[in-house]
Each structure stands twice: as structure tokens, then as C-alpha cells.
Motif scaffolding. Structure first.
Motif, mmCIF file in Angstrom:
data_model
loop_
_atom_site.group_PDB
_atom_site.id
_atom_site.type_symbol
_atom_site.label_atom_id
_atom_site.label_comp_id
_atom_site.label_asym_id
_atom_site.label_seq_id
_atom_site.Cartn_x
_atom_site.Cartn_y
_atom_site.Cartn_z
ATOM 1 N N UNK A 92 0.798 -1.348 -0.092
ATOM 2 C CA UNK A 92 -0.050 -0.036 -0.022
ATOM 3 C C UNK A 92 0.776 1.151 0.087
ATOM 4 N N UNK A 93 2.206 1.079 0.162
ATOM 5 C CA UNK A 93 3.027 2.215 0.598
ATOM 6 C C UNK A 93 4.531 2.008 0.061
ATOM 7 N N UNK A 94 5.039 2.329 -0.771
ATOM 8 C CA UNK A 94 6.437 2.180 -1.163
ATOM 9 C C UNK A 94 7.234 3.419 -1.262
ATOM 10 N N UNK A 95 8.332 3.503 -0.386
ATOM 11 C CA UNK A 95 9.034 4.871 -0.458
ATOM 12 C C UNK A 95 10.487 4.581 -0.760
ATOM 13 N N UNK A 113 3.644 -1.882 -9.765
ATOM 14 C CA UNK A 113 2.604 -1.679 -8.667
ATOM 15 C C UNK A 113 1.692 -0.489 -9.007
ATOM 16 N N UNK A 114 1.039 -0.834 -10.174
ATOM 17 C CA UNK A 114 0.149 0.173 -10.799
ATOM 18 C C UNK A 114 -0.949 0.696 -9.827
ATOM 19 N N UNK A 115 -1.437 0.119 -8.699
ATOM 20 C CA UNK A 115 -2.490 0.665 -7.998
ATOM 21 C C UNK A 115 -1.898 1.829 -7.082
ATOM 22 N N UNK A 116 -0.728 1.974 -6.834
ATOM 23 C CA UNK A 116 0.095 2.893 -6.259
ATOM 24 C C UNK A 116 0.020 4.205 -7.036
ATOM 25 N N UNK A 117 -0.333 5.290 -6.475
ATOM 26 C CA UNK A 117 -0.216 6.524 -7.137
ATOM 27 C C UNK A 117 1.228 7.248 -6.536
ATOM 28 N N UNK A 118 1.223 8.422 -7.150
ATOM 29 C CA UNK A 118 2.580 8.987 -6.910
ATOM 30 C C UNK A 118 2.731 9.327 -5.427
ATOM 31 N N UNK A 119 1.873 9.447 -4.590
ATOM 32 C CA UNK A 119 1.927 9.720 -3.159
ATOM 33 C C UNK A 119 2.423 8.531 -2.552
ATOM 34 N N UNK A 120 1.682 7.385 -2.951
ATOM 35 C CA UNK A 120 2.021 6.062 -2.220
ATOM 36 C C UNK A 120 3.192 5.426 -2.768
ATOM 37 N N UNK A 121 3.924 5.701 -4.183
ATOM 38 C CA UNK A 121 5.045 5.287 -4.697
ATOM 39 C C UNK A 121 5.940 6.337 -4.782
ATOM 40 N N UNK A 122 6.740 6.423 -3.784
ATOM 41 C CA UNK A 122 7.421 7.755 -3.776
ATOM 42 C C UNK A 122 9.059 7.507 -4.280
ATOM 43 N N UNK A 123 9.179 8.329 -5.389
ATOM 44 C CA UNK A 123 10.439 8.348 -6.026
ATOM 45 C C UNK A 123 10.588 9.699 -6.573
ATOM 46 N N UNK A 124 11.553 10.643 -5.875
ATOM 47 C CA UNK A 124 11.616 11.829 -6.403
ATOM 48 C C UNK A 124 13.114 12.464 -6.726
#
Length: 129
Positions: A92-95, A113-124
Motif C-alpha cells: 500500500x506504500x513504497x517509499x 505496482x500500478x495501484x500505487x499513485x505518486x503519493x504512495x509510490x515515492x521516488x523523487x
């Protein structure tokens, strides 16, 4: 801090406010037996990523992996994501922020992990999902 610690020990701290809707979206409440892995700022790099993924199958109810500041680069980030996918984790969360993850790797991880949005899949650091 010492004053708060004393009040905590005395049971005198006010109750914690309920989570806001944004906070609930950020980190969903976990059910009994579900867990989150937090490893921040150790800089374990690609070798550490390879070790970490060996343990993921032992935690089938792991819901969040937070590994910022680990010097993973694209290779290490993909190793962790592929290991989580192979272990069948329902994340549900991958940072993976602050790890110099490139755009191509970020896109591949987003596909895993297509169900994770930009907030929940953090790579910046050079890539977004």
C-alpha cells in the motif's frame, strides 16, 4: 521533551486526535498481523537491497516498505520492487525517495505496482511514477 516524558509516564498527556482523511490516505490503518518496514538513512545500497529481498517472502502481510536515503540508485530500487512483487506482497506504500532512482526505473516500478499513485509510490530523484 523531559516535561512531556514526565506527563506521559503520569498518564497526563491529552488523547491523540483521530487521523485526518489525508493522513488515512497517506498511511492506511493496518489490520492485525500486517506490518510496515522502515529502514531510513543507512545507505546500504545495492548489496543491502539484495539482502533485504531475501527476507520479504517471510513477511507475506507486509504492506509498506520505506527505505529513503539508502543509496540504492535505479538498480537497488528495482531489486527491492522486483523482490516485493515476486514475494506477492500487496503493498500500500513504497517509499524509495532520495535514492537517485532514474525515470526508466521509476516507470518499471510503477508498472509492477500500478495501484500505487505518486503519493504512495515515492521516488523523487529523477523519476516519478
Amino acid at each position: 521533551h523531559l516535561e512531556q516524558l514526565g506527563r506521559l509516564r503520569a498518564g497526563a498527556l491529552p488523547p491523540v486526535a483521530p487521523l485526518t482523511e489525508r493522513e488515512r490516505m497517506r498511511r492506511p490503518a493496518y489490520e492485525d498481523g500486517e506490518a510496515e518496514l522502515q529502514l531510513q538513512g543507512h545507505g546500504f545500497g545495492v548489496p543491502g537491497a539484495r539482502v533485504l529481498v531475501r527476507f520479504l517472502p517471510d513477511f507475506p502481510r507486509l504492506r509498506a516498505i520505506c527505505v529513503p536515503y539508502q543509496a540504492l540508485g535505479s538498480e537497488g530500487a528495482e531489486i527491492i520492487a522486483e523482490g516485493a512483487a515476486r514475494a506477492g506482497l500487496d503493498l500500500e506504500f513504497l517509499m524509495l525517495s532520495r535514492n537517485d532512482v532514474g525515470g526508466a526505473a521509476a516507470a518499471r516500478i510503477g508498472e509492477m505496482f500500478p495501484r500505487l499513485d505518486e503519493y504512495h509510490l515515492r521516488m523523487n530523484d529523477g523519476g516519478t511514477c
